[in-house]
Design an enzyme around this catalytic site. Structure first.
Site, PDB file in Angstrom:
ATOM      1  N   ARG A   1       0.854  -1.183   0.000  1.00  0.00           N
ATOM      2  CA  ARG A   1       0.000   0.000   0.000  1.00  0.00           C
ATOM      3  C   ARG A   1       0.896   1.241   0.000  1.00  0.00           C
ATOM      4  O   ARG A   1       1.061   1.910   1.028  1.00  0.00           O
ATOM      5  CB  ARG A   1      -0.930  -0.019   1.222  1.00  0.00           C
ATOM      6  CG  ARG A   1      -2.054  -1.067   1.121  1.00  0.00           C
ATOM      7  CD  ARG A   1      -3.150  -0.583   0.183  1.00  0.00           C
ATOM      8  NE  ARG A   1      -4.190  -1.554  -0.066  1.00  0.00           N
ATOM      9  CZ  ARG A   1      -5.339  -1.614   0.591  1.00  0.00           C
ATOM     10  NH1 ARG A   1      -5.586  -0.793   1.593  1.00  0.00           N
ATOM     11  NH2 ARG A   1      -6.262  -2.497   0.256  1.00  0.00           N
TER      12      ARG A   1
ATOM     13  N   GLN B   1      -0.538   2.337  -6.217  1.00  0.00           N
ATOM     14  CA  GLN B   1      -1.994   2.469  -6.108  1.00  0.00           C
ATOM     15  C   GLN B   1      -2.721   1.979  -7.357  1.00  0.00           C
ATOM     16  O   GLN B   1      -3.767   1.340  -7.268  1.00  0.00           O
ATOM     17  CB  GLN B   1      -2.371   3.932  -5.830  1.00  0.00           C
ATOM     18  CG  GLN B   1      -2.150   4.341  -4.389  1.00  0.00           C
ATOM     19  CD  GLN B   1      -2.548   5.778  -4.131  1.00  0.00           C
ATOM     20  OE1 GLN B   1      -2.647   6.581  -5.052  1.00  0.00           O
ATOM     21  NE2 GLN B   1      -2.763   6.118  -2.882  1.00  0.00           N
TER      22      GLN B   1
ATOM     23  N   ASP C   1      -3.253  -1.912  -7.490  1.00  0.00           N
ATOM     24  CA  ASP C   1      -3.843  -2.534  -6.309  1.00  0.00           C
ATOM     25  C   ASP C   1      -5.202  -3.168  -6.620  1.00  0.00           C
ATOM     26  O   ASP C   1      -6.222  -2.488  -6.675  1.00  0.00           O
ATOM     27  CB  ASP C   1      -3.968  -1.463  -5.220  1.00  0.00           C
ATOM     28  CG  ASP C   1      -4.445  -2.019  -3.887  1.00  0.00           C
ATOM     29  OD1 ASP C   1      -4.764  -3.221  -3.825  1.00  0.00           O
ATOM     30  OD2 ASP C   1      -4.493  -1.243  -2.915  1.00  0.00           O
TER      31      ASP C   1
ATOM     32  N   SER D   1      -8.046  -2.710  -3.874  1.00  0.00           N
ATOM     33  CA  SER D   1      -8.777  -1.439  -3.887  1.00  0.00           C
ATOM     34  C   SER D   1      -9.778  -1.379  -5.031  1.00  0.00           C
ATOM     35  O   SER D   1     -10.932  -0.992  -4.846  1.00  0.00           O
ATOM     36  CB  SER D   1      -7.796  -0.263  -3.994  1.00  0.00           C
ATOM     37  OG  SER D   1      -7.061  -0.129  -2.802  1.00  0.00           O
TER      38      SER D   1
ATOM     39  N   TYR E   1      -4.091  -0.925   7.024  1.00  0.00           N
ATOM     40  CA  TYR E   1      -5.083  -1.926   7.406  1.00  0.00           C
ATOM     41  C   TYR E   1      -5.408  -1.807   8.888  1.00  0.00           C
ATOM     42  O   TYR E   1      -4.613  -1.315   9.683  1.00  0.00           O
ATOM     43  CB  TYR E   1      -4.557  -3.340   7.125  1.00  0.00           C
ATOM     44  CG  TYR E   1      -4.430  -3.669   5.673  1.00  0.00           C
ATOM     45  CD1 TYR E   1      -5.553  -3.983   4.909  1.00  0.00           C
ATOM     46  CD2 TYR E   1      -3.189  -3.684   5.047  1.00  0.00           C
ATOM     47  CE1 TYR E   1      -5.436  -4.297   3.568  1.00  0.00           C
ATOM     48  CE2 TYR E   1      -3.064  -3.990   3.703  1.00  0.00           C
ATOM     49  CZ  TYR E   1      -4.190  -4.306   2.973  1.00  0.00           C
ATOM     50  OH  TYR E   1      -4.077  -4.613   1.647  1.00  0.00           O
TER      51      TYR E   1
END
Length: 374
Positions: free
Chosen positions: A121, A126, A129, A132, A229
């Site tokens: 992360r 990003q 991912d 996500s 997280y």
């Protein structure tokens, strides 16, 4: 450099790991792309669309033959990879903790298994991912699933026959899925509240126009672990949170739970007693049902009724929006491989930070520190 796109074989999996758009882009990098026949059929991507983008279409044996990189959504069974060449990459969502034996089999096959859900992360990753991109759609779909099971309307309606009250929606767990659930429920006209163990989410909840429900003045609210997280809370915090949430849940029409802790069973957020306190006809959607469930009595793959409350436990929620989920997943894979593409070598060359994080197997062995430590 040959990239193979596998047809998904897991039960209920309707997504595909490539799109016509990403096939074109891979070919633009200098790769050839082979797609298994029918790979995109359940995601509204035809074989012809892949062929028009420049891919060759064939059976699994043809796709595996001499493939340097294999793309998948879920990890394929090792037995279905007979004929794969040693050293080939398998890039997919591999569910490493739950499928540890399968990871050992990948090592035995001599392939380099790269688990996309282990993507760090960090800012530069990003766009790679998958958690996500897929959670975003899950959060959206969870509200639609709740609405379809709920016997009333979401928005307040003023009619000649009287006023319909707005539905009260409570979102528990405000990660990517939770934030999208809040936004979607708000768009549908519900009265929305939300909670999380991470204090940083309070501002995010309020920025979407929802009410933040938080325990105040109790140690343990800063429940943020590595990579953003959630982590386990103190016993004192858990007790205070349970008391606050219990009084709040009893007033809700719809509750959506999204709490997951990587590599561990999903935390229990709603007890049978709390379900019993809700009005008959209320709905709970448990997005963590496949990881053990946030809700007592939730059943993976089923909608069950407990104390007059419907508990929705659909499996693989992103697959229920297969076309968009596939498009986003495919871009995640392309963004990952293209970021490391070495033009001279005509192949991706991973760096240590991301490579070591996602690599499960190499040289016939399991090499992932997270798996070996677990």
């Amino acid at each position: 450099m040959k990239i193979g796109v596998l047809k998904e074989t897991a039960e209920g999996e309707r997504r595909v790991a490539a799109s016509a758009e990403t096939v074109k882009k891979f070919i633009g990098l200098g790769a050839t792309v082979s797609v298994e026949t029918g790979a995109g059929a359940t995601a509204a991507v035809s074989d012809q669309a892949f062929a028009d983008a420049g891919a060759t279409i064939g059976d699994r044996a043809a796709v595996l033959a001499d493939a340097d990189i294999l793309l998948g959504v879920a990890g394929p069974t090792p037995a279905s990879l007979n004929g794969v060449k040693s050293g080939a990459w398998l890039v997919a969502g591999l569910n490493p903790f739950a499928e540890r034996a399968r990871v050992d089999d990948y090592a035995a096959l001599g392939i380099e298994a790269l688990a996309m859900e282990f993507m760090p992360r960090i800012t530069r990753a990003q766009s790679m991912d998958i958690l996500s991109s897929q959670s975003n759609l899950s959060g959206y779909k969870s509200v639609l699933d709740a609405a379809s099971e709920y016997g009333k309307a979401f928005p307040m309606m003023m009619t000649a026959a009287g006023t319909v009250s707005a539905a009260r929606v409570f979102v528990m767990g405000v990660g990517v899925a939770g934030l999208q659930a809040i936004a979607t429920a708000r768009r549908l006209g519900a009265q929305v509240s939300a909670t999380d163990v991470r204090s940083a989410t309070k501002e995010q909840i309020e920025s979407l126009g929802a009410k933040a429900v938080f325990v105040e003045n109790v140690a343990g609210i800063e429940g943020e672990g590595s990579g953003g997280y959630a982590t386990e809370m103190s016993d004192e915090y858990k007790a205070a949170q349970a008391e606050l949430v219990s009084s709040h849940i009893a007033k809700q029409d719809i509750v959506i739970t999204t709490a997951l802790i990587p590599g561990r069973p999903a935390p229990r957020l709603i007890s049978d007693a709390q379900i019993a306190s809700m009005k008959p006809g209320s709905v709970i959607v448990d997005l963590a049902v496949e990881a053990g469930g946030n809700v007592e009595g939730a059943v993976a793959g089923q909608v069950v009724e407990v104390h007059g409350v419907k508990i929705v436990g659909h499996r693989n929620v992103p697959s229920r929006l297969a076309t968009d989920a596939s498009a986003l997943f495919s871009r995640n894979l392309f963004n990952f491989l293209s970021a490391f593409w070495d033009k001279e070598a005509n192949k991706p060359v991973l760096d240590e930070e991301i490579g070591n994080a996602i690599r499960l197997t190499q040289g016939g062995k399991v090499v992932s520190e997270r798996l070996l430590a677990g």
